[in-house]
Enzyme design. Structure first.
Site, short mmCIF file in Angstrom:
data_model
loop_
_atom_site.label_atom_id
_atom_site.label_comp_id
_atom_site.label_asym_id
_atom_site.label_seq_id
_atom_site.Cartn_x
_atom_site.Cartn_y
_atom_site.Cartn_z
N GLY A 25 0.84 -1.19 0.00
CA GLY A 25 0.00 0.00 0.00
C GLY A 25 0.87 1.24 0.00
N PHE B 247 1.67 3.03 2.41
CA PHE B 247 2.54 3.07 3.59
C PHE B 247 3.78 2.21 3.43
CE2 PHE B 247 -0.54 -0.33 4.04
CZ PHE B 247 0.28 -1.41 4.28
N LYS C 95 4.78 -5.00 9.48
CA LYS C 95 4.42 -3.88 8.61
C LYS C 95 5.66 -2.99 8.48
CE LYS C 95 0.76 -0.37 8.25
NZ LYS C 95 -0.41 0.19 8.98
N ASP D 81 -9.59 6.33 10.17
CA ASP D 81 -9.47 5.66 8.87
C ASP D 81 -10.18 4.30 8.93
OD1 ASP D 81 -8.77 5.45 6.20
OD2 ASP D 81 -6.76 4.69 6.59
#
EC number: 2.7.11.30
Length: 513
Positions: free
Chosen positions: A201, A203, A219, A322
């Site tokens: 994504g 990020f 992540k 979000d």
């Protein structure tokens, strides 16, 4: 000259043959030990059989601590295909004074014995007399160097080709210099190994990784997204953030050099992935819908709640900012948990809530007041923005439910029918703010008592008037009530309503769990 050439050729063949046999592994079994066997619910000691792909090599490993000259074994067992373990018959740690010792080797039971021999720099004395070299030395040297160079290039090329996906060798976490935030003690300095990319994504990307005998999610943020990484870490580190319906946090790390830095966030791994991914491939029954929706609402309600007097401190109210189906993960039993706190705001008494810039989040899920830029910068206003987005996620669930007496729609994100796949901010303003449109609630959904109640709840979540929206706690209670009052028996072709209850008194809008 002839003898030198033969010697050089023999060395070249040996080098090439060592590269050709890469990929073989004779490791079938390893000594197994787990110091935390009670917590992990495993055997304490034994023999572990090593399994893996035929083209992958298998190894044994051991981790231990040396406390006051006493050896405390942490773990022993099988290890994945790892360049650092190739052709090591003995399990030897060579790093200089690590906090936790780690070694790996090849061969059955090779981790039964392990040792620590740090590499030391050897300096040659400068006072030794220079002995004259024999005349054939230079000939041999000139013959060997080019051949060895070629052999080295071939071996390196083979390694890069075969292991280009193993970009990260096993490391001990946390690192010595993680930078802010501080290293996470929960990681316990365990070997962490990245396995495969599960999502990408704006990020960065999410990896599936192995932390000893369990899978975790890593992540990885690029350095330019440091603020998002830092914000997630701070939110996860707040008191009271351990909850069944909030993604379990394990640690945060800073990896790499000052030139090439990656920021890691390590959490629990859930194989089913996000709610969005699940709904793309699956339909849901009424009971599954209720379970997912209720646990999602409970997670958001807990996030929104201000809870003083906890054992580890005061948990402030938190606005997610979000909420979307991509940021709701599903456990194996379809229990939902809220994830991704990169934009979250925490409302701590006497402290600034942080960056309260209005138009953040995903456009498709932005509330009317966000699209208009007319936000009241108070805590409750931000919580109501989350509730608007939750209404859209509930609509996604309803669109894939088999309980309604009609066809199940193909999975679509909210407003795809109205705007398409890539709406601009102006598109969203026109449809949501000016025309006050919302995703379509099918007529045949309303024919079923439970679905009719759900549709009413959805409409009250995405109400244009922010102050009229339901709280997350109220949504959770309503869904519990729906499931209790509407007993539905489903077969492949028939949906029968056994109990239909009308004129139900719903919980008040500001009800909390």
């Amino acid at each position: 000259m002839g003898a030198a050439a033969k010697l050089a050729f023999a060395v070249f063949l040996i080098s090439c043959s060592s590269g050709a046999i890469l990929g073989r592994s004779e490791t079938q079994e390893c000594i197994f030990y787990n110091a935390n066997w009670e917590r992990d619910r495993t055997n304490r000691t034994g023999v572990e059989s090593c399994y893996g792909d035929k083209d992958k090599r298998r190894h044994c490993f051991a981790t231990w601590k040396n406390i006051s000259s006493s050896i405390d074994i942490v773990k022993q067992g099988c290890w994945l295909d790892d360049i650092n373990c190739y052709d090591r018959t003995d399990c030897i740690e060579k790093k200089d004074s690590p906090e936790v010792y780690f070694c790996c080797c090849e061969g059955n039971m090779c981790n039964e014995r392990f040792s620590y021999f740090p590499e030391m720099e050897v300096t040659q004395p400068t006072s030794n007399p220079v002995t004259p070299k024999p005349p054939y030395y230079n000939i041999l040297l000139y013959s060997l160097v080019p051949l060895m160079l070629v052999a080295g290039i071939v071996i390196c090329a083979f390694w890069v080709y075969r292991h280009h996906k193993m970009a990260y060798p096993p490391v001990l976490v946390p690192t010595q210099d993680p930078g802010p935030p501080p290293p996470s003690p929960l990681l316990g300095l365990k070997p962490l190994q990245l396995l495969e990319v599960k999502a990408r994504g704006g990020f960065g990307c999410v990896w599936k990784a192995q932390l000893l005998n369990e899978y975790v999610a890593v992540k990885i943020f690029p350095i330019q997204d440091k603020q998002s990484w830092q914000n997630e870490y701070e939110v996860y580190s707040l008191p009271g953030m351990k909850h069944e319906n909030i993604l379990q946090f394990i640690g945060a790390e800073k990896r790499g050099t000052s030139v090439d830095v990656d920021l890691w966030l390590i959490t629990a791994f859930h194989e089913k992935g996000s709610l969005s991914d699940f709904l793309k491939a699956n339909v849901v029954s009424w009971n599954e819908l209720c379970h997912i929706a209720e646990t999602m609402a409970r997670g958001l309600a807990y996030l929104h709640e201000d809870i003083p007097g906890l054992k580890d401190g005061h948990k402030p109210a938190i606005s997610h900012r979000d909420i979307k189906s991509k940021n709701v993960l599903l456990k194996n039993n379809l229990t939902a948990c809220i994830a991704d706190f990169g934009l979250a705001l925490k409302f701590e008494a006497g402290k600034s809530a942080g960056d309260t810039h209005g138009q953040v989040g995903t456009r498709r899920y932005m509330a009317p007041e966000v699209l208009e830029g007319a936000i009241n910068f108070q805590r409750d206003a931000f919580l109501r923005i989350d509730m608007y987005a939750m209404g859209l996620v509930l609509w996604e669930l309803a669109s894939r439910c088999t309980a309604a007496d009609g066809p199940v729609d193909e999975y679509m994100l909210p407003f795809v029918e109205e705007i398409g796949q890539h709406p601009s901010l102006e598109d969203m303003q026109e449809v949501v703010v000016h025309k006050k449109k919302r995703p379509v609630l099918r007529d045949y959904w309303q024919k079923l008592a439970g679905m009719a109640m759900l549709c009413e709840t959805i409409e009250e979540c995405w109400d244009h008037d922010a102050e009229a929206r339901l709280s997350a706690g109220c949504v959770g209670e309503r869904i519990t009530q729906m499931q209790r009052l509407t007993n539905i028996i489903t077969t492949e072709d028939i949906v029968t309503v056994v109990t239909v209850v009308t004129n139900v008194d719903f919980p008040p809008k500001e009800s909390s769990l």
